[in-house]
Design a protein around this motif. Structure first.
Motif, PDB file in Angstrom:
ATOM      1  N   ALA A 369       0.622  -1.223  -0.053  1.00  0.00           N
ATOM      2  CA  ALA A 369       0.040  -0.044   0.030  1.00  0.00           C
ATOM      3  C   ALA A 369       0.812   1.135  -0.033  1.00  0.00           C
ATOM      4  O   ALA A 369       0.517   2.262  -0.620  1.00  0.00           O
ATOM      5  CB  ALA A 369      -0.960   0.062   1.221  1.00  0.00           C
ATOM      6  N   LYS A 370       1.994   1.457   0.664  1.00  0.00           N
ATOM      7  CA  LYS A 370       2.668   2.375   0.679  1.00  0.00           C
ATOM      8  C   LYS A 370       3.602   2.521  -0.540  1.00  0.00           C
ATOM      9  O   LYS A 370       4.007   3.905  -0.928  1.00  0.00           O
ATOM     10  CB  LYS A 370       3.703   2.409   2.059  1.00  0.00           C
ATOM     11  N   MET A 371       4.009   1.475  -0.970  1.00  0.00           N
ATOM     12  CA  MET A 371       4.602   1.588  -2.587  1.00  0.00           C
ATOM     13  C   MET A 371       3.445   2.361  -3.403  1.00  0.00           C
ATOM     14  O   MET A 371       4.081   2.971  -4.247  1.00  0.00           O
ATOM     15  CB  MET A 371       5.009   0.315  -2.739  1.00  0.00           C
ATOM     16  N   LEU A 372       2.432   1.807  -3.682  1.00  0.00           N
ATOM     17  CA  LEU A 372       1.581   2.275  -4.638  1.00  0.00           C
ATOM     18  C   LEU A 372       1.339   3.707  -4.078  1.00  0.00           C
ATOM     19  O   LEU A 372       1.006   4.494  -5.109  1.00  0.00           O
ATOM     20  CB  LEU A 372       0.170   1.406  -4.673  1.00  0.00           C
ATOM     21  N   ALA A 373       1.214   3.881  -2.893  1.00  0.00           N
ATOM     22  CA  ALA A 373       0.764   5.505  -2.648  1.00  0.00           C
ATOM     23  C   ALA A 373       1.931   6.214  -2.887  1.00  0.00           C
ATOM     24  O   ALA A 373       1.617   7.539  -3.508  1.00  0.00           O
ATOM     25  CB  ALA A 373       0.911   5.551  -0.946  1.00  0.00           C
ATOM     26  N   THR A 374       3.166   5.989  -2.833  1.00  0.00           N
ATOM     27  CA  THR A 374       4.268   6.614  -3.598  1.00  0.00           C
ATOM     28  C   THR A 374       4.085   7.108  -4.857  1.00  0.00           C
ATOM     29  O   THR A 374       4.618   7.960  -5.412  1.00  0.00           O
ATOM     30  CB  THR A 374       5.600   6.052  -3.128  1.00  0.00           C
ATOM     31  N   GLN A 524      10.455  -5.888 -12.883  1.00  0.00           N
ATOM     32  CA  GLN A 524      10.304  -5.951 -11.543  1.00  0.00           C
ATOM     33  C   GLN A 524      10.293  -4.641 -10.722  1.00  0.00           C
ATOM     34  O   GLN A 524       9.567  -4.283  -9.861  1.00  0.00           O
ATOM     35  CB  GLN A 524      11.496  -6.784 -10.947  1.00  0.00           C
ATOM     36  N   THR A 525      11.050  -3.561 -11.171  1.00  0.00           N
ATOM     37  CA  THR A 525      11.050  -2.365 -10.465  1.00  0.00           C
ATOM     38  C   THR A 525      10.655  -1.014 -11.590  1.00  0.00           C
ATOM     39  O   THR A 525      10.596  -1.309 -12.765  1.00  0.00           O
ATOM     40  CB  THR A 525      12.643  -1.932 -10.156  1.00  0.00           C
ATOM     41  N   ALA A 542      11.953   5.138  -6.770  1.00  0.00           N
ATOM     42  CA  ALA A 542      12.402   3.837  -7.079  1.00  0.00           C
ATOM     43  C   ALA A 542      11.334   2.885  -6.261  1.00  0.00           C
ATOM     44  O   ALA A 542      10.982   3.035  -5.002  1.00  0.00           O
ATOM     45  CB  ALA A 542      13.869   3.525  -6.474  1.00  0.00           C
ATOM     46  N   LEU A 543      10.759   2.095  -7.276  1.00  0.00           N
ATOM     47  CA  LEU A 543       9.528   1.214  -6.515  1.00  0.00           C
ATOM     48  C   LEU A 543       9.946  -0.162  -6.969  1.00  0.00           C
ATOM     49  O   LEU A 543      10.027  -0.611  -8.124  1.00  0.00           O
ATOM     50  CB  LEU A 543       8.173   1.641  -7.192  1.00  0.00           C
ATOM     51  N   ASN A 544       9.763  -1.054  -5.996  1.00  0.00           N
ATOM     52  CA  ASN A 544       9.901  -2.536  -6.228  1.00  0.00           C
ATOM     53  C   ASN A 544       8.405  -3.183  -6.384  1.00  0.00           C
ATOM     54  O   ASN A 544       7.695  -3.122  -5.391  1.00  0.00           O
ATOM     55  CB  ASN A 544      10.766  -3.086  -5.211  1.00  0.00           C
ATOM     56  N   PHE A 545       8.132  -3.944  -7.364  1.00  0.00           N
ATOM     57  CA  PHE A 545       6.816  -4.134  -7.483  1.00  0.00           C
ATOM     58  C   PHE A 545       6.836  -6.008  -7.282  1.00  0.00           C
ATOM     59  O   PHE A 545       5.747  -6.335  -7.511  1.00  0.00           O
ATOM     60  CB  PHE A 545       6.233  -4.287  -8.979  1.00  0.00           C
ATOM     61  N   LEU A 579      16.642  -2.782  -3.490  1.00  0.00           N
ATOM     62  CA  LEU A 579      15.115  -2.517  -2.845  1.00  0.00           C
ATOM     63  C   LEU A 579      14.488  -3.797  -2.262  1.00  0.00           C
ATOM     64  O   LEU A 579      14.310  -4.764  -2.713  1.00  0.00           O
ATOM     65  CB  LEU A 579      14.185  -1.916  -3.950  1.00  0.00           C
ATOM     66  N   GLU A 580      14.139  -3.609  -0.913  1.00  0.00           N
ATOM     67  CA  GLU A 580      13.391  -4.744  -0.475  1.00  0.00           C
ATOM     68  C   GLU A 580      12.008  -4.763  -1.160  1.00  0.00           C
ATOM     69  O   GLU A 580      11.472  -4.111  -1.746  1.00  0.00           O
ATOM     70  CB  GLU A 580      13.086  -4.409   1.466  1.00  0.00           C
TER      71      GLU A 580
END
Length: 589
Positions: A369-374, A524-525, A542-545, A579-580
């Motif tokens: 949720a935080k990744m998608l919010a970012t 992936q990212t 930078a986002l890790n999906f 990225l974790e």
């Protein structure tokens, strides 16, 4: 039609605003009847203000039989009785303003309810003055004398787009359910009545704008040709090319703006499905177009359930395509296009984004949720946040019985069609694929009651014995509720608040900055930069999906800059070049 002097073009939204969508039936039930209401929303205005949003989009709350959850309006100038009164609606507008919030309503004017007085008059007889306010056409008859609709168009919600009327022995057009007859925009009397009753009536009461439902359906190909046969096992064929973006659409939209919107400080968000080309979008939303201010686009959010005979059927998607469509939409924020960008991940027409685009597994859902919010809150232009998105609400559980628990007419009709075809063709795999698609993409997932606390009914409806109109998800017991997250500094709710504050603090890069995608083919990212218009500041996002650590590289364009400052990481911000799982990291240069 309107005598008031034309005002200057609106300015409150031009740099970009964050809009919070409220689905009235599911937001907050104040009177205990199991249905959300205006009083419940009024009482929650301080909460909405605390998020850092700037405007509210309220879904349909007009008088309606609710065959399509209020998108079938029987009186544009009145309120659905269980939601409240006209006086309470005025109070909502005034109190939103007192909290410093703008408010927009849904504008649903392609069609109305078959219970609207206009249609009731129209269907009385063929000579009625309002007969031509809707699309009435005679039947076709085959060589055996069997009656057929005027053409083979499929309704968006399944079945024929035409309904036979026994009393007057003609068909009328409904692009959606049969209780939603399409109004004939070719008739100038219809357009003037719409401007008067559905638009100016509310703008005169202080409304700040509209999200305009199905804004490109107004002009159709009125010779009503048959659509190409792409689904040979059914007589009804997808007809978007004939239902939308017709030959007079620009004329109608410009007239509506001139006759109504331009006389007020009004923000217009047009819904434009089936409009994938940049030049076509700009023809509706550029300043020169003099039509709409911005648009809700569909292609990115349709990635996992692209059209076809069964609109909710799951399809595979790639992150590279998700990224391409993000970059495509962000072009609209570039000054050279003289337009306005609008982005979203969820609304009343979309299932929950954490489930669809990341992971709703308990160990990953907060990070997801935080990744998608970012991602969303770092995009340029205006944004929509949907109710419950800020507390990482997920889809309904897979053990819910579709026949018993799902309420949306699109889901019901599609599921019935899938079951009938699976039985007719002895194809059990179709049934399983249909169930999987509905569990992932049905609109019902966004319409479950808002989860306010851990009390009975998740605090949505607190009166003893109240039965919510739709089942409350048990996830409210797992920390997915407002009260549980209010005092947790690491909660999704408080992350949204911090991110919304950072968005305003660094407006030059997040709201107004130029979007550049840097890892287009990586599955992936997602790595992109946001650069201020003067070029002095850059944010690297930078986002890790994925659920595994992923390496990422700083773009070469930033390697000659001084070391950037880590603005935040959603999972701790290790500096090992990886990225974790589902991490988002933002670095300022």
């Amino acid at each position: 039609m309107v005598n008031a002097p034309k005002k200057q073009l609106p300015s409150w939204w031009k740099d970009g605003v964050v809009i919070y969508q409220v689905y009235p039936a599911s937001f907050k039930d104040d009177n205990g009847d199991g249905l959300g209401d205006l009083r419940g929303l009024i009482n929650k205005l301080p909460y909405l203000k605390s998020l850092g949003i700037e405007a509210i989009w309220l879904g349909p709350h007009y008088k309606s039989p609710r065959k399509d959850e209020g998108y079938d309006i029987s009186d544009y100038k009145n309120i659905h009785e269980p939601f409240g009164t006209l006086e309470e609606c005025q109070e909502l507008i005034d109190k939103a303003h007192s909290h410093g919030l703008k408010i927009l309503f849904d504008l649903v004017i392609n069609h109305c309810s078959d219970q609207h007085e206009w249609f009731r008059e129209s269907r009385k007889d063929k000579s009625n003055p309002k007969r031509d306010w809707f699309y009435w056409r005679p039947a076709k008859y085959d060589a055996d004398g069997v009656r057929h609709p005027p053409n083979n168009w499929r309704s968006v919600f399944g079945g024929s787009a035409w309904e036979w009327d026994e009393a007057t022995e003609e068909y009328y057009l409904h692009c959606f359910v049969k209780e939603q007859p399409d109004m004939n925009w070719e008739n100038p009397e219809v357009r003037q009545a719409i401007y008067r009753d559905a638009i100016c009536f509310w703008l005169d009461r202080g409304l700040d704008g509209f999200r305009i439902d199905t804004a490109n359906f107004y002009s159709k190909h009125v010779d009503f040709p048959d659509a190409p046969v792409v689904a040979p096992n059914t007589p009804w064929q997808p007809a978007a090319d004939y239902m939308t973006n017709g030959p007079r659409l620009h004329e109608f939209l410009r007239e509506m703006r001139k006759e109504a919107f331009d006389h007020y400080d009004c923000f217009t968000i047009g819904e434009l499905p089936h409009t994938p080309r940049l030049e076509d979008i700009l023809s509706y939303i550029s300043v020169e177009a003099e039509a709409l201010n911005c648009t809700i686009l569909f292609d990115q959010m349709d990635l996992d359930h692209k059209g076809g005979q069964y609109p909710l059927m799951r399809t595979s998607w790639k992150l590279s395509e998700f990224k391409r469509l993000a970059a495509f939409a962000q072009q609209l924020a570039e000054p050279k296009y003289n337009a306005h960008a609008l982005s979203y991940m969820e609304n009343h027409d979309q299932a929950r984004s954490v489930t669809r685009f990341a992971s709703d597994a308990p160990e990953h859902r907060v990070a997801s949720a935080k990744m998608l919010a970012t991602y969303l809150l770092s995009l340029s232009g205006s944004l929509i946040v949907y109710q419950g998105q800020e507390i990482n609400t997920i889809n309904a559980p897979k053990d819910w019985d579709i026949d018993a628990e799902y309420k949306d007419v699109c889901t019901i009709n599609t599921w019935r069609e899938i079951k009938e075809d699976a039985e007719k063709n002895s194809d059990p795999s179709l049934l399983e694929r249909g169930r999987e698609g509905i569990q992932l993409t049905a609109r019902d997932h966004s319409r479950t009651p808002m989860q306010w606390d851990s009390s009975h009914n998740a605090g949505f409806s607190t009166k003893e014995g109240a039965k919510p109109w739709m089942r409350v998800m048990e996830s409210y017991k797992e920390g997915i509720n407002v009260a549980a997250q209010e005092d947790d500094p690491e909660s999704t709710l408080n992350f949204y608040r911090r991110m919304l504050a950072l968005r305003k603090e660094h407006k030059d890069v997040f709201v107004l900055g130029k979007f550049d995608l840097h890892d287009k083919e990586n599955e992936q990212t997602m790595i992109y930069t946001k650069t201020s218009q003067d070029g002095s500041r850059v944010a690297l996002v930078a986002l890790n999906f994925t659920s595994e650590p992923q390496a990422f590289d700083v773009p070469s364009s930033l390697k000659d800059k001084s070391t950037g400052k880590l603005l935040f990481s959603t999972v701790g911000g290790k500096s090992d070049g990886k990225l974790e799982a589902y991490e988002a990291r933002v670095i300022l240069y």
